[in-house]
Enzyme design. Structure first.
Site, PDB file in Angstrom:
ATOM      1  N   ARG A 232       6.571  62.660   7.309  1.00 30.83           N
ATOM      2  CA  ARG A 232       5.640  61.798   8.346  1.00 30.83           C
ATOM      3  C   ARG A 232       7.044  60.544   8.454  1.00 30.83           C
ATOM      4  O   ARG A 232       7.620  60.099   7.884  1.00 30.83           O
ATOM      5  CB  ARG A 232       5.093  60.791   7.364  1.00 30.83           C
ATOM      6  CG  ARG A 232       3.531  61.347   6.417  1.00 30.83           C
ATOM      7  CD  ARG A 232       2.700  61.360   6.886  1.00 30.83           C
ATOM      8  NE  ARG A 232       1.364  61.949   7.174  1.00 30.83           N
ATOM      9  CZ  ARG A 232       1.018  63.661   6.942  1.00 30.83           C
ATOM     10  NH1 ARG A 232       2.127  63.946   7.238  1.00 30.83           N
ATOM     11  NH2 ARG A 232       0.267  63.808   6.192  1.00 30.83           N
ATOM     12  N   GLU A 261       0.969  57.646  16.170  1.00 28.29           N
ATOM     13  CA  GLU A 261       0.706  58.883  16.555  1.00 28.29           C
ATOM     14  C   GLU A 261      -0.658  58.915  17.534  1.00 28.29           C
ATOM     15  O   GLU A 261      -1.870  58.456  16.806  1.00 28.29           O
ATOM     16  CB  GLU A 261       0.519  59.745  15.799  1.00 28.29           C
ATOM     17  CG  GLU A 261       2.180  60.615  14.827  1.00 28.29           C
ATOM     18  CD  GLU A 261       1.836  61.683  13.731  1.00 28.29           C
ATOM     19  OE1 GLU A 261       0.679  61.839  14.027  1.00 28.29           O
ATOM     20  OE2 GLU A 261       2.285  61.686  13.790  1.00 28.29           O
ATOM     21  N   HIS A 279       3.085  66.971  15.954  1.00 27.76           N
ATOM     22  CA  HIS A 279       2.232  66.808  13.958  1.00 27.76           C
ATOM     23  C   HIS A 279       1.591  68.583  14.007  1.00 27.76           C
ATOM     24  O   HIS A 279       0.561  68.992  13.785  1.00 27.76           O
ATOM     25  CB  HIS A 279       1.544  66.076  14.266  1.00 27.76           C
ATOM     26  CG  HIS A 279       1.384  65.582  12.566  1.00 27.76           C
ATOM     27  ND1 HIS A 279       0.863  64.593  11.714  1.00 27.76           N
ATOM     28  CD2 HIS A 279       1.623  66.477  11.865  1.00 27.76           C
ATOM     29  CE1 HIS A 279       0.764  64.734  11.026  1.00 27.76           C
ATOM     30  NE2 HIS A 279       0.957  65.792  10.887  1.00 27.76           N
TER      31      HIS A 279
HETATM   32  P1  NAD Z   1       4.136  67.818  -2.701  1.00 27.11           P
HETATM   33  O1  NAD Z   1       3.804  66.608  -3.105  1.00 27.11           O
HETATM   34  O2  NAD Z   1       4.263  69.675  -2.710  1.00 27.11           O
HETATM   35  O3  NAD Z   1       6.628  67.893  -3.172  1.00 27.11           O
HETATM   36  C1  NAD Z   1       6.512  66.259  -2.329  1.00 27.11           C
HETATM   37  C2  NAD Z   1       8.171  66.082  -3.001  1.00 27.11           C
HETATM   38  O4  NAD Z   1       8.113  64.853  -3.145  1.00 27.11           O
HETATM   39  C3  NAD Z   1       6.908  65.858  -4.997  1.00 27.11           C
HETATM   40  O5  NAD Z   1       8.091  66.606  -5.704  1.00 27.11           O
HETATM   41  C4  NAD Z   1       8.398  64.220  -5.511  1.00 27.11           C
HETATM   42  O6  NAD Z   1       8.805  64.644  -6.437  1.00 27.11           O
HETATM   43  C5  NAD Z   1       9.330  64.391  -4.322  1.00 27.11           C
HETATM   44  N1  NAD Z   1       9.372  63.307  -4.123  1.00 27.11           N
HETATM   45  C6  NAD Z   1       8.039  62.479  -4.376  1.00 27.11           C
HETATM   46  N2  NAD Z   1       8.974  60.195  -3.620  1.00 27.11           N
HETATM   47  C7  NAD Z   1      10.238  60.780  -2.864  1.00 27.11           C
HETATM   48  C8  NAD Z   1      11.555  60.263  -3.453  1.00 27.11           C
HETATM   49  N3  NAD Z   1      11.419  59.277  -2.671  1.00 27.11           N
HETATM   50  N4  NAD Z   1      12.721  61.093  -3.101  1.00 27.11           N
HETATM   51  C9  NAD Z   1      12.989  62.267  -3.136  1.00 27.11           C
HETATM   52  N5  NAD Z   1      11.640  63.483  -3.458  1.00 27.11           N
HETATM   53  C10 NAD Z   1      10.881  62.915  -3.578  1.00 27.11           C
HETATM   54  O7  NAD Z   1       4.167  67.510  -1.332  1.00 27.11           O
HETATM   55  P2  NAD Z   1       4.376  69.155   0.066  1.00 27.11           P
HETATM   56  O8  NAD Z   1       3.407  69.499   0.401  1.00 27.11           O
HETATM   57  O9  NAD Z   1       5.095  69.114  -0.296  1.00 27.11           O
HETATM   58  O10 NAD Z   1       4.544  68.082   1.378  1.00 27.11           O
HETATM   59  C11 NAD Z   1       5.219  66.341   1.590  1.00 27.11           C
HETATM   60  C12 NAD Z   1       4.912  66.125   3.350  1.00 27.11           C
HETATM   61  O11 NAD Z   1       4.564  66.823   3.316  1.00 27.11           O
HETATM   62  C13 NAD Z   1       3.495  65.454   2.000  1.00 27.11           C
HETATM   63  O12 NAD Z   1       3.139  64.655   1.275  1.00 27.11           O
HETATM   64  C14 NAD Z   1       2.910  64.967   4.047  1.00 27.11           C
HETATM   65  O13 NAD Z   1       2.671  64.058   4.121  1.00 27.11           O
HETATM   66  C15 NAD Z   1       3.766  66.185   4.967  1.00 27.11           C
HETATM   67  N6  NAD Z   1       3.096  67.386   5.498  1.00 27.11           N
HETATM   68  C16 NAD Z   1       3.778  67.273   7.036  1.00 27.11           C
HETATM   69  C17 NAD Z   1       2.863  68.407   7.263  1.00 27.11           C
HETATM   70  C18 NAD Z   1       2.693  68.514   8.934  1.00 27.11           C
HETATM   71  O14 NAD Z   1       2.116  68.829   9.614  1.00 27.11           O
HETATM   72  N7  NAD Z   1       4.017  67.696   9.632  1.00 27.11           N
HETATM   73  C19 NAD Z   1       2.080  69.040   6.850  1.00 27.11           C
HETATM   74  C20 NAD Z   1       1.969  69.152   5.264  1.00 27.11           C
HETATM   75  C21 NAD Z   1       2.952  68.349   4.565  1.00 27.11           C
END
Ligand code: NAD
Length: 313
Positions: A232, A261, A279
């Protein structure tokens, strides 16, 4: 038969809509403006969004029948979860559906940064032959630091290992053994900054992670680090990143997400050391079908009052 009404505001693949139509009236109002959403939301039992629609406290206030909001993807930062809870509205997402798509994009962006593939292509299209100028580096033998070892971070870890990279991971919410099992050496955040040649962000946007990559963090990184962010926009302080690129502290950055965005042609987007994509992390045919199917079945389960796989609130 019950006929629940479902509103879709950011599109949903046909497979997911078909699942919903078996028991619901489905209105596909792609790109509905925010003020119109407030006017119509009162009629609906369920709302399905992606990242464009902001589900604000005002939306929940106007939504007299709303039982569930579905996010056809992962990030729920565009949904006001406190307001959902206060109004007794369930929030569900489709957390597994897009992980591979985002991990593949992150890996692709790392290769783009290493070999300047976008510049190689655009210069050819401009009639140039920059063979001598475009000397890159390899991923093989380099260290990748993954911040956030969840679904996407761990999918990237195995792919990066296959490229011959050493992978270190930071995730304060996971035990060290779990991070190892997911394919990364567990490290403290400062240690990751000190070791990584590439850093890829895979954390949600929360109050804790907002601005995590600020000037101080950038200064702790190895000089010449390359940064990929498909998580994000607001996790990175964009002004600080631009400064670090201009000073040479950061050799390049690839961004799929922005504080605003679309961002327009900002200094960061326009910078030759920045690769910018609009994105598109989850934008693969396969991911969109999986997200729509997961959403269709999860929304029906929520409306029927059945157990849920991916309840956020
Ligand atoms: P997920 O919930 O499986 O993994 C996120 C991880 O981050 C978790 O393991 C959590 O413990 C960890 N975390 C939380 N706070 C943290 C911190 N302060 N420091 C380090 N780690 C921390 O989520 P995911 O499916 O892997 O997705 C991650 C992010 O990717 C989503 O939240 C979303 O914002 C983003 N995303 C972007 C797109 C895109 O189109 N670019 C698509 C999907 C997801």
């Amino acid at each position: 038969m019950t006929s629940w009404k479902v509103l879709i505001t950011d599109g949903l693949s046909e497979k997911g809509q078909a699942i919903l139509r078996s028991e619901c009236q489905v209105d596909d109002r792609n790109d509905i403006p925010a003020d119109e959403l407030l006017q119509v939301i009162g009629e609906y039992d369920a709302l399905i969004v992606r990242s464009r629609t902001k589900v604000t406290p005002e939306v929940f206030e106007a939504a007299k029948k709303l039982k569930v909001v579905g996010r056809a993807g992962v990030g729920v930062d565009n949904i006001n979860l406190a307001a959902a809870a206060a109004h007794g509205v369930t929030v569900v997402n489709a957390p597994k559906s897009t992980s591979v798509a985002v991990a593949e994009l992150a890996l692709g962006l790392m290769l783009d940064l290493a070999r300047a593939i976008p510049i190689a292509d655009s210069s050819m299209k401009g009639g140039q032959w920059l063979k001598k100028e475009l000397k890159g580096v390899e991923l093989n033998g380099k260290t990748l630091g993954i911040i956030g070892m969840g679904n996407i971070g761990s999918a990237l870890a195995v792919r990066a290992a296959a490229m011959g990279m050493r992978v270190v991971g930071y995730d304060p919410l996971l035990p060290a053994e779990e991070i190892s099992k997911r394919g990364a050496e567990p490290v403290a955040l400062d240690d990751l900054y000190a070791k990584a040649d590439y850093i890829s962000l895979h954390i949600p946007l929360t109050e804790e992670t907002r601005g995590l990559i600020n000037g101080q963090a950038l200064a702790k990184m190895k000089r010449g680090v390359r940064i990929v962010c498909t998580a994000r926009g607001n996790i990175i302080d964009e002004t600080a990143l631009l400064g670090a690129i201009e000073s040479g502290q950061v050799a390049g950055a690839a961004l799929d997400v922005y504080s605003k965005e679309p961002p327009g042609l900002t200094a960061l987007v326009a910078h030759p050391k920045v690769i910018a994509t609009p994105h598109i992390g989850a934008q693969t045919a396969e991911a969109q079908v999986r997200a729509a199917e997961d959403m269709g079945t999860e929304i029906l389960a929520a409306l029927r009052g059945e157990p849920l796989r991916w309840k956020v609130v």
